[in-house]
Enzyme design. Structure first.
Site: not given
Length: 415
Positions: A81, A383, A201, A144, A83, A178-179
């Site tokens: 992903h 994150h 991932d 990520d 995003d 995805e997040e």
């Protein structure tokens, strides 16, 4: 294998583009800025020689590497992903490259005194002597899952440039959002056309996962009644106190900071309010389906109990399921995990098979008919400001993708 410099340049070109998703948006992608990287990826896939490169109206990208062998092999896929998490800023990412890491503290930001230390993040010590890419302490990095995208595109480029490596037809897919749990919602599994796929991932080198949390989100709305504090006796209802009662009534040790392995949790992720109205946002996670349902029931029962103490309804709850544990869908086709494990062992990478304390697009895709285990992408501390990725881990992930393609070809040649 593709050089470190090429991988570093490719990865940095991706993370420099802000692609944070927005859970409060109903559009797909949830933020227009995700298109900036999506369009770049389309151009790059065409540039390296991929075929059938397409992007749809929701920014889902698919492309094909045709087979270079005569015998029939199932179509396999690799998915990441583009995003990044809304949990922390992804604007103006300023990466730092730490060559030959010495195992000591890394000063991310002198002005703000932000330090990435192995005393707190012990995993750093695994990467002494390697090249690390870190943040400057003011944003997340975006490994990520831009590390995963880097790995997939680099692996495809390597296979294109080395046609002596046998492989069947390979499909690649890149997704938005995805997040925020919506990465697979508009993914066209039939159009993708793969028998199975792998999401790139995961975190540290060797991770291979086919089990993840069952997941739900919960919003709690508390309605109070504001009256002048001097005349409030038996009249005011303070929604903040009611919200506090709700929070304190959930098991205090069943939170992310107190759980590990297959232990589930309640996570209070946001709170906003005043006397008149307070809103709580939770995520609910558990690997065990029965325990997961019991967690949701516990929250609903708690709302009913609180309301019973008042003459009117003061608290409401909305629970939405997000994704389910993919183990149920992977176990009948465990050979796809075996292939990935064999690929790692062939490259002298120790497979780390464990449950994901999170979710990937692969969880939803597995229930949509595309079995999709998860493989390491190499990053750590996702994150947040302490996120980093060793370049050597990206190299190893590229090698795993190539080896999976090769082993799949060999496996079906024998039949």
């Amino acid at each position: 294998m593709i050089s470190k410099d090429v991988l570093i340049n490719r990865f940095i070109s991706y993370i420099k583009i802000d692609t944070q998703s927005d859970p409060n948006s109903s559009e797909t992608p949830s933020t227009k800025k995700q298109w900036n990287l999506a369009n770049k990826l389309v151009s790059e896939l065409k540039q390296i020689g991929m075929q059938d490169v397409e992007i749809d109206e929701n920014a889902y990208i698919m492309a094909t590497l045709p087979a270079n062998i005569a015998h029939k092999v199932p179509v396999i896929g690799f998915i990441s992903h583009f995003d990044t998490s809304p949990d922390f800023s992804g604007t103006d990412v300023n990466p730092q490259i730490i060559e030959n890491y010495d195992g000591k503290d890394i000063l991310l930001n002198k002005e703000l005194d932000i330090v990435l230390s192995p005393n707190y993040f012990e995993d750093l010590l695994q990467y002494k002597g390697q090249t690390l890419i870190t943040t400057d302490g003011t944003t997340l990095l975006g490994a990520d899952d831009k590390a995963g995208i880097t790995e997939i595109i680099s692996a495809m480029e390597y296979l294109i440039n080395n046609p002596d490596i046998p492989h069947g037809k390979i499909r690649v897919g890149f997704t938005p959002d995805e997040e925020i749990g919506r990465g697979a919602h508009k993914f066209d599994v039939d159009k993708f056309g793969a028998k199975w796929a792998y999401t790139m991932d995961g975190s540290q080198v060797g991770e291979l996962e086919f089990e993840n949390f069952n997941a739900a989100s919960a919003k709690i709305y508390v309605k109070g009644k504001m009256v002048h504090p001097g005349y409030a006796k038996d009249k005011m209802i303070n929604s903040i106190y009611i919200a506090q009662d709700f929070i304190n009534s959930l098991p205090r040790l069943e939170t992310p900071e107190h759980t590990e392995d297959r232990q589930g949790f309640f996570h209070l992720s946001d709170i906003q309010g005043d006397v008149e109205e307070t809103q709580l946002e939770y995520i609910i996670r558990d690997h065990d389906k029965e325990h997961f349902e019991a967690r949701k029931d516990m929250m609903r029962d708690l709302v009913s109990e609180i309301n019973s103490q008042y003459e009117r309804e003061v608290i409401k709850i909305e629970i939405k399921d997000q994704y389910s544990n993919m183990r149920e869908k992977i176990e009948p086709v465990m050979h796809i995990v075996d292939i990935a494990e064999k690929a790692m062992k062939a490259l002298n990478i120790l497979p780390i098979i464990k449950p994901i304390r999170g979710g990937t697009d692969g969880a939803q895709l597995s229930y949509m008919g595309l079995p999709c285990p998860n493989i390491f992408a190499g990053g750590h501390n996702f994150h947040g400001r302490y996120e980093y990725v060793p370049v050597e881990s990206i190299q190893k992930a590229v090698a795993v993708i190539v080896k999976i393609a090769e082993i799949t070809s060999e496996k079906y040649k024998e039949r």
